[in-house]
Design an enzyme around this catalytic site. Structure first.
Site, PDB file in Angstrom:
ATOM      1  N   ASP A 136      54.365  17.112   7.394  1.00 45.40           N
ATOM      2  CA  ASP A 136      53.546  16.005   7.892  1.00 45.40           C
ATOM      3  C   ASP A 136      52.106  16.437   8.159  1.00 45.40           C
ATOM      4  O   ASP A 136      51.277  15.624   8.510  1.00 45.40           O
ATOM      5  CB  ASP A 136      54.179  15.379   9.138  1.00 45.40           C
ATOM      6  CG  ASP A 136      54.353  16.390  10.251  1.00 45.40           C
ATOM      7  OD1 ASP A 136      53.796  17.492  10.129  1.00 45.40           O
ATOM      8  OD2 ASP A 136      55.054  16.098  11.230  1.00 45.40           O
TER       9      ASP A 136
ATOM     10  N   CYS B 177       2.536   2.110   3.274  1.00 47.39           N
ATOM     11  CA  CYS B 177       3.588   1.240   3.781  1.00 47.39           C
ATOM     12  C   CYS B 177       4.861   2.010   4.059  1.00 47.39           C
ATOM     13  O   CYS B 177       5.513   1.812   5.079  1.00 47.39           O
ATOM     14  CB  CYS B 177       3.901   0.139   2.785  1.00 47.39           C
ATOM     15  SG  CYS B 177       2.575  -1.030   2.629  1.00 47.39           S
TER      16      CYS B 177
ATOM     17  N   ASP C 290      59.975  19.907   4.641  1.00 41.18           N
ATOM     18  CA  ASP C 290      60.216  19.911   6.069  1.00 41.18           C
ATOM     19  C   ASP C 290      61.184  18.757   6.336  1.00 41.18           C
ATOM     20  O   ASP C 290      61.114  17.737   5.674  1.00 41.18           O
ATOM     21  CB  ASP C 290      58.888  19.678   6.790  1.00 41.18           C
ATOM     22  CG  ASP C 290      59.046  19.788   8.285  1.00 41.18           C
ATOM     23  OD1 ASP C 290      59.668  20.756   8.729  1.00 41.18           O
ATOM     24  OD2 ASP C 290      58.565  18.900   8.991  1.00 41.18           O
TER      25      ASP C 290
ATOM     26  N   ASP D 294      52.875  21.578  10.537  1.00 44.01           N
ATOM     27  CA  ASP D 294      53.116  22.474   9.409  1.00 44.01           C
ATOM     28  C   ASP D 294      51.857  23.073   8.832  1.00 44.01           C
ATOM     29  O   ASP D 294      51.912  23.723   7.801  1.00 44.01           O
ATOM     30  CB  ASP D 294      53.803  21.708   8.272  1.00 44.01           C
ATOM     31  CG  ASP D 294      54.871  20.800   8.776  1.00 44.01           C
ATOM     32  OD1 ASP D 294      55.562  21.219   9.700  1.00 44.01           O
ATOM     33  OD2 ASP D 294      55.008  19.683   8.256  1.00 44.01           O
TER      34      ASP D 294
ATOM     35  N   CYS E 170       0.832  -1.191   0.000  1.00 45.29           N
ATOM     36  CA  CYS E 170       0.000   0.000   0.000  1.00 45.29           C
ATOM     37  C   CYS E 170       0.865   1.238   0.000  1.00 45.29           C
ATOM     38  O   CYS E 170       2.053   1.174   0.287  1.00 45.29           O
ATOM     39  CB  CYS E 170      -0.903   0.013   1.233  1.00 45.29           C
ATOM     40  SG  CYS E 170       0.052  -0.117   2.748  1.00 45.29           S
TER      41      CYS E 170
END
Lengths: 909, 125
Positions: free
Chosen positions: A783, A161, A584, A787, A158
């Site tokens: 990393d 539902c 770095d 940084d 239906c």
């Protein structure tokens, strides 16, 4: 030690906050909160059957027991408890989070367990709901762990539902949202992973009607399937259209020029009735082609016109439509035309152009699918099931149901299902699919494992730390998808042009018609028509539109396959034009943690003895240098001895007694203080220090035994990578907080000339800016943690990630594998991709600027060349396929093999 | 110049004027997004031969949720992209897909399908 059954904390029975006896068992609690939760639990629940079970399981039991029909029906009890998983929860954040949640009306209690990253909440479901709770968690600055799940529901009968099922699911504690797609019969449930149990959800659905719910394929993989299916469906659809148009097209082509073919010439002489009848038949057949095969163009045109926009569909629809309408008018009302030569029909144009364009679209679809193959591969990597250890049993569950802190078991040859940390066993894991690292990586206790990697040799168990949308793979996929949706800056210009392109073509076509009608040769109407139609058809806005997105999709996907995540088209284009690159030092060029590099012995001493003794002393120290020595001993497989009377002498070193021997480890000052003869090793020590290493003297029983040096060592491929970058024409600069001497020592080893030493962390961004002021496009590699400002300041910030933390915010490019070679590959990929973009744009531009004038008949007065609409259709289809094929060419790109550097060549000699 | 040529020329110029006016000169107003639950400014956009509505007006600094519903199978429109926000999403046919953004700066942000055949604009005020 006993375990608190609520929070799982270890509790000393003597010092327990409270004790409860239940069913012949004794429980100890760490705090008032825990015992209250336990009491409350028992008060309603009446039993507690299993000990040592995680609270989450108990809670689930409780919910199930308490509400065996857990849905729609009004809840019996006035208060409900949920347990929410919270990401990023630290001990310090606990009180704040508790307060934030307790502040919500309706919440009677909130207890945070930082160890398990959970918060237990007791609340009144009438006045608060789970989304309020989650909002509070977010408000307090934490991320609630939310997961999605899809359930396939059968038995919908239906219209209501959908609503009913959604309501049922939303009534389950812990479910945040449920939305059903009636078209696919699937319901998507958002839930807090610690609460939402699939069984519970299915029960909830099945309790409200004659439904049958099953777990639908979740997440990415199946979406991919549906997508692939949709593409396949569309492709077959287009091919059917093509076959129909082609089947009509071939006879139409032949019959349009009956005077070329000897037999047909006799059957259909000019002006005969048989020719007219055949034209009627052709008119009807070509109309069918227009409707069936070319219908999408007309629909597209109409929808576009409603939005005041014109596109490829508009051009094709007007072109083919005009040809058909003209032909039909000429056929039905020849009297309207001044002479018979105007009454030719052009049904062949209608049919053949439609056929060719449809075929072009189909080929385009096929080729387009391949550009996004990289991401499909990534999505396909996801493991489907996981073996977890719960309640003393090994269970095989779908990967979506794995919770944070679950203990997952991985056997040889199996996929690691989610991200986590090894708690038992060891193995080698193939991480190439994520990091691009070709060799298997060894994993032992405490190591991080990444979901979707493949376990090679041994078995191990790990504790899940990231699941669902938070895994590295999921983040990678998201990043790649977002980046593929971004734009290369040059595309913005193209966009501005293409906004005017289609209407401009229409205007050109009308102008062509006027000029040919007014000034063209006879039959001018026919020429004018042909020119106008050809102009409409040859223009290919698609080639322009597709030029950059196709290359970008391929290029970014290519990066992902090599462990390089490119954030956006912007980053890609900038990376191609870099002049300088700042590296770095710590963690980028070097490993970022010290390790033992040199052992210099006094004659008569054994290296193993020395290291064993040193490590036995140092294992009690917390200094990072000490850790390096202990690790070195472990690497060599040495057994550490008991040591006593450990003493740390600040500024000097340490001493302890091992196996009855007094061992001293420290600097020159320590040796002098203890009056130890340095035996001429002073020079050695100075030499080591000059190389940027930290030398330590070791004395046994008052006699110097040797010098060991510890240093942050270079990554294996840093030197190669740096020399390659220099060969690529980039100025390589090293930046570090270390003193000049250490910095220069490292720079010498890797061949960097320009060093920025003694840079304070807060000055890194400033130093990047200084380089930019020299007029350079600067990339910064770091990393991503210390940084971040420097990465953000740089034109391109590249973060060297390690392991599962791939979504580094400050970076434009993330290198999953912690190697500098990734920087080289990233720049190479950028260059290749941007080149490809330019090729495509150039091709598309040249095609249109050359094609349009030819179609307009510019060459006719000089060379007598006039393009047929059929050729135009062929060219147009071909051009967009060419653009896509060129983008696809990128897929076969391979990183350039690194040549051995000159130093290495010398070493080989 | 024969009369028919004059007629053809005039009709043609008329058409050209019409095209310029229709596609370029007329500005049509956008649709203001409604503020829904949770403070999101929401709008439903139908994807069929174009985006309906194709100009969405929102306020800056507040989260925006655009719900795309694609009701066609042509492959062109299967992805919607917001290049200024680095966002894109696949739009499976028949499913409502939400895209959430938070435009901080007032301005006009385009969105489009992958090839740029369909275009829309997010106007942030």
């Amino acid at each position: 030690m006993a375990k608190d059954p609520v929070c799982g904390m270890e509790v000393e029975p003597q010092s327990a906050y409270a004790i409860r006896e239940q069913l012949g068992q004794t429980f100890y609690f760490c705090s008032q909160d825990c015992v209250e939760i336990f009491d409350g639990n028992h008060h309603q629940n009446g039993h507690l059957s299993r000990r040592n079970q995680r609270w989450s399981t108990e809670l689930r039991d409780k919910i199930t027991d308490l509400e065996s029909v857990p849905v729609v029906s009004k809840r019996v009890s006035t208060s409900t408890r949920v347990e929410l998983a919270v990401i990023g929860l630290q001990r310090s954040g606990g009180p704040a989070l508790e307060q934030a949640i307790a502040g919500i009306p309706g919440v009677s209690k909130a207890v945070v367990n930082t160890k398990e990253s959970r918060v237990f909440i007791e609340y009144d479901p009438d006045s608060a709901n789970v989304s309020d709770l989650l909002e509070a968690v977010r408000g307090a600055g934490f991320t609630p762990g939310i997961q999605n799940l899809r359930l396939r529901v059968k038995g919908l009968y239906c219209a209501e539902c959908v609503q009913r099922i959604e309501n049922a699911l939303q009534a389950v504690p812990g479910v945040l949202n449920a939305s059903m797609n009636a078209a696919t019969n699937e319901v998507r449930v958002e839930y807090s992973p610690s609460v939402g149990d699939m069984g519970l959800l299915i029960e909830a659905i099945e309790a409200v009607g004659p439904y049958q719910a099953t777990h639908a394929f979740e997440s990415s993989e199946p979406e991919l399937d549906t997508e692939a299916q949709a593409t396949e469906k569309e492709y077959r659809n287009l091919m059917r259209k093509w076959w129909f148009a082609a089947a009509v097209g071939i006879p139409t082509m032949i019959l349009s020029y009956p005077w070329i073919f000897p037999i047909l010439r006799d059957w259909f002489p000019r002006g005969s009735d048989s020719l007219r009848y055949m034209w009627y038949a052709m008119g009807i057949a070509s109309f069918a082609v227009l409707i069936y095969s070319g219908g999408q163009f007309f629909v597209g045109m109409w929808e576009g016109l409603k939005h005041r926009s014109a596109n490829m569909h508009t051009l094709i629809a007007i072109g083919t439509g005009t040809a058909w309408i003209y032909s039909t008018i000429a056929l039905l009302f020849p009297g309207l035309f001044p002479s018979e030569e105007f009454t030719d029909v052009y049904y062949d144009v209608t049919v053949v152009v439609t056929a060719l364009v449809v075929l072009g679209l189909a080929m385009e679809l096929k080729a387009k699918g391949r550009t996004s193959e990289a991401i499909k591969k990534l999505i396909g990597l996801q493991a489907k099931t996981a073996r977890v250890f719960r309640a003393g049993k090994e269970l095989s569950i779908p990967v979506e149901e794995v919770l944070v802190n679950d203990i997952v078991i991985v056997r040889p040859g199996e996929k690691v299902p989610v991200d986590g940390e090894v708690v038992e066993g060891q193995s080698a894991v193939d991480e190439s699919m994520i990091t691009g690292e070709s060799l298997p990586v060894s994993k032992k206790l405490g190591d991080e494992v990444i979901g979707a990697t493949i376990n090679k040799t041994g078995s191990f168990r790990f504790r899940a730390t990231k699941v669902g949308k938070d895994t590295a793979l999921a983040s990678i996929i998201r990043l790649v998808q977002d980046a593929q949706g971004s734009k290369v800056p040059i595309q913005r210009i193209v966009d501005r042009v293409s906004g005017y392109f289609t209407p401009a073509v229409m205007i050109l076509s009308i102008m062509g018609f006027i000029v040919w009608y007014d000034f063209g040769p006879s039959p001018s109407l026919a020429y004018a028509l042909i020119v106008a139609v050809t102009t409409l058809i040859i223009a290919c806005p698609c080639a322009l539109g597709m030029a950059t997105p196709m290359s970008l999709t391929t290029g970014i996907g290519l990066g992902a396959q090599h462990g390089i995540l490119i954030r956006s088209g912007d980053a890609l284009q900038t990376a191609e034009r870099l002049n300088a690159i700042i590296l770095d030092k710590t963690g980028t060029i070097t490993h970022g943690k010290p390790s033992l590099t040199d052992v210099v012995l006094v004659p008569g001493q054994l290296e193993t003895v020395l290291i064993t003794l040193a490590a036995s002393v140092e294992k009690l120290s917390e200094h990072p240098l000490a850790l390096a020595i202990v690790e070195a001993a472990q690497m060599r497989g040495l057994m550490l001895r008991e040591s006593r009377e450990f003493e740390a002498i600040p500024g000097h070193g340490v001493s302890a007694i091992v196996e009855g021997l007094r061992v001293l480890i420290g600097n020159l000052k320590l040796m002098r203080r203890e009056g130890i003869d340095l035996n001429g090793l002073e020079d050695t020590s100075r030499r080591l220090a000059d190389d940027g290493k930290t030398p330590m003297f070791i004395a046994i029983e008052g006699e110097l035994a040797g010098v060991i040096a510890v240093a942050d060592t270079l990554k294996d491929d840093s030197k190669d990578a740096i020399s390659t970058l220099q060969e690529m024409g980039l100025e390589v600069v090293m930046m570090t907080g270390d003193n000049e001497r250490t910095a220069n020592a490292i720079a010498r080893q890797v061949g960097i000339d320009r060093v920025l030493a003694e840079v304070l962390p807060q000055d890194k961004a400033f130093n990047v800016q200084k380089l930019q002021l020299e007029g350079k496009k600067v990339a910064m590699v770091g990393d991503g943690i210390n940084d971040a400002p420097a990465l953000a300041q740089a034109d391109v910030g590249m973060a060297i990630g390690t392991g599962t933390d791939v979504a580094i915010e400050a970076s434009d490019i993330t290198l999953i594998k912690g190697s500098l070679l990734g920087v080289v590959t990233a720049i190479q990929i950028s260059r290749a991709t941007v080149k490809n973009v330019y090729q495509n744009l150039f091709g598309a531009f040249i095609y249109n600027t050359a094609g349009l004038p030819i179609a307009l008949g510019v060459l006719y007065p000089f060379l007598g060349i006039l393009l047929s609409p059929l050729l135009a259709a062929l060219a147009m289809s071909f051009s967009s396929v060419t653009v896509i094929s060129n983008a696809n060419r990128l897929r076969s790109w391979k990183p350039t093999q690194l040549m051995p550097t000159s130093n290495e060549m010398e070493a080989i000699k | 110049m024969t009369p028919d040529k004059v007629v053809v020329t005039l009709i043609g110029l008329g058409l050209i004027t019409f095209i310029i006016w229709y596609f370029w000169l007329v500005k049509h107003p956008g649709v203001k997004a409604k503020v829904g639950t949770g403070g999101y400014q929401e709008a439903l956009i139908l994807v069929k031969g174009g985006y309906t509505p194709d100009i969405i007006i929102v306020d800056h600094g507040k989260p925006v949720r655009l719900n795309f519903l694609r009701m066609e199978s042509a492959s062109c429109s299967d992805t919607v992209m917001f290049p200024d926000f680095n966002k894109s999403s696949k739009l499976p046919e028949g499913e409502t897909i939400s895209i959430e953004l938070k435009p901080e700066q007032p301005g006009e942000y385009d969105f489009q399908c992958q090839m740029g055949m369909f275009r829309g604009k997010l106007v942030v005020e």
